[in-house]
Write an enzyme that holds these catalytic residues in place. Structure first.
Site, mmCIF file in Angstrom:
data_model
loop_
_atom_site.group_PDB
_atom_site.id
_atom_site.type_symbol
_atom_site.label_atom_id
_atom_site.label_comp_id
_atom_site.label_asym_id
_atom_site.label_seq_id
_atom_site.Cartn_x
_atom_site.Cartn_y
_atom_site.Cartn_z
ATOM 1 N N ASP A 38 0.949 -1.324 0.124
ATOM 2 C CA ASP A 38 -0.019 0.207 0.063
ATOM 3 C C ASP A 38 0.842 1.164 0.177
ATOM 4 O O ASP A 38 1.983 1.105 0.379
ATOM 5 C CB ASP A 38 -1.030 0.004 1.202
ATOM 6 C CG ASP A 38 -2.006 -0.973 1.139
ATOM 7 O OD1 ASP A 38 -2.339 -1.636 0.162
ATOM 8 O OD2 ASP A 38 -2.549 -1.329 2.295
ATOM 9 N N TYR A 66 6.294 -8.679 8.506
ATOM 10 C CA TYR A 66 5.858 -7.278 8.986
ATOM 11 C C TYR A 66 6.037 -6.799 10.414
ATOM 12 O O TYR A 66 6.029 -7.621 11.267
ATOM 13 C CB TYR A 66 4.250 -6.897 8.550
ATOM 14 C CG TYR A 66 3.937 -7.336 7.193
ATOM 15 C CD1 TYR A 66 4.181 -6.364 6.315
ATOM 16 C CD2 TYR A 66 3.582 -8.689 6.738
ATOM 17 C CE1 TYR A 66 3.591 -6.488 4.738
ATOM 18 C CE2 TYR A 66 2.880 -8.809 5.443
ATOM 19 C CZ TYR A 66 3.238 -7.717 4.454
ATOM 20 O OH TYR A 66 2.884 -8.069 3.279
ATOM 21 N N ASP A 80 -7.351 1.441 8.814
ATOM 22 C CA ASP A 80 -5.993 2.171 9.044
ATOM 23 C C ASP A 80 -6.318 3.680 9.592
ATOM 24 O O ASP A 80 -7.198 4.176 9.133
ATOM 25 C CB ASP A 80 -4.853 2.035 7.838
ATOM 26 C CG ASP A 80 -5.390 2.532 6.477
ATOM 27 O OD1 ASP A 80 -6.142 3.685 6.624
ATOM 28 O OD2 ASP A 80 -5.271 1.979 5.561
ATOM 29 N N ARG A 173 -3.962 -5.174 8.292
ATOM 30 C CA ARG A 173 -5.267 -4.293 8.578
ATOM 31 C C ARG A 173 -6.118 -4.904 9.033
ATOM 32 O O ARG A 173 -6.894 -4.536 10.360
ATOM 33 C CB ARG A 173 -5.575 -3.335 7.516
ATOM 34 C CG ARG A 173 -4.664 -2.366 7.044
ATOM 35 C CD ARG A 173 -5.099 -1.375 5.802
ATOM 36 N NE ARG A 173 -5.283 -2.299 4.713
ATOM 37 C CZ ARG A 173 -6.145 -2.313 3.706
ATOM 38 N NH1 ARG A 173 -7.264 -1.502 4.021
ATOM 39 N NH2 ARG A 173 -5.983 -3.087 2.652
#
Length: 296
Positions: A38, A66, A80, A173
């Protein structure tokens, strides 16, 4: 220029923006990538250059790592911090409250893709529908979370950090949003950094500024990793000069004439076929021979 250039993607760049920058700096027209990040996310983005683009659909390792930060007590339409706020709540959870939920989101789990995602439903990207204010039913998909840990949590700020290792298609997310739902408080992701992808790490990565300097000095090609590095999870099979010529011309190799003779090799096994240090491509075991899977 052929091989893999591992980029540390900055925020506010799409993955396609990064491809465009590297294309301009390198002069290499043929570039692909192994999985989008993203725009607000940063971190490891392996780019495939030249003949390495032929590996795009057969990359064997799509697992990713991550580091994500989050905040409780907030819910947005995008899951988010950059989305439109739908709800805010006062909350006072402890680290232990969150750690009790961690096992629910570890292992093989089902996720419903967020509306703001690149998943297609009936030929339309979900994010295109979401931008029009349209929400559609999405099917849950199975993903695997190999490791999920709470690295830090500030009880005053109700914010924390997660470390995650997961399979392809996992939405961080969504994990954070689902944790917020379980707590009844809502939660949003506040940052996302990919620390590993497809076997490459941040230590393998170059920033766009570093790539620019290398390109200006004519040194960029030295930092491009080999196409073979994509396939290090497959074993090597060294062949003779004659076998190399036959393989490159599309011919299958009889297993009894290779170093695999006498071994019980499962059908469908894949090998890196090499002539000395030269990587020829991938071979696959079929009917007591090794046939071309992909030439490079």
């Amino acid at each position: 220029m052929n091989g893999v250039l591992v980029v540390d993607k900055p925020s506010d760049f799409t993955s396609f923006d990064v491809v465009a920058v590297v294309r301009r700096l390198s002069g290499q027209r043929k570039i692909g990538h192994t999985g989008t990040l993203d725009p607000n996310a940063t971190g490891v983005l392996p780019l495939l250059l030249g003949n390495a683009t032929k590996a795009q659909d057969i990359v064997p390792n799509h697992d990713k790592d991550y580091t994500a930060t989050f905040k409780l007590g907030v819910a947005t339409d995008t899951l988010d911090i950059w989305g439109e706020v739908r709800e805010e709540k006062e909350c006072r959870f402890t680290r232990e409250d969150i750690e009790r939920l961690i096992p629910e989101f570890s292992g093989e789990i089902e996720q419903i893709p967020p509306m703001y995602s690149a998943v297609s439903v009936n030929g339309q990207r979900l994010y295109d529908l979401a931008r029009k204010g349209i929400e559609v039913e999405r099917k849950a998909r199975k993903v695997t979370v190999y490791r999920l840990s709470l690295a830090a949590f500030d009880e005053t700020e109700q914010s924390g950090t997660l470390e995650i290792s997961c399979s392809r298609g996992t939405y961080i997310r969504t994990i954070i949003g689902d944790i917020g739902d379980r707590l009844g408080s809502g939660a949003v992701m506040t940052s996302l950094r990919r620390t590993a992808a497809c076997g490459y790490t941040l230590g393998d990565s170059l920033t766009l500024d570093e790539i620019k300097k290398l390109a200006e000095n004519g040194e960029l090609e030295q930092r491009v990793r080999s196409t073979e590095s994509i396939f290090v999870t497959y074993p090597e099979l060294f062949v003779s000069e004659a076998q190399s010529k036959r393989f490159r011309n599309g011919g299958a190799l009889d297993l009894v004439r290779t170093r695999l003779r006498g071994q019980d090799i499962p059908e469908g096994s894949i090998y890196r076929v090499k002539d000395g240090e030269i990587f020829l491509g991938l071979g696959i075991i079929r009917e007591n021979s090794i046939k071309i899977f992909k030439l490079f």
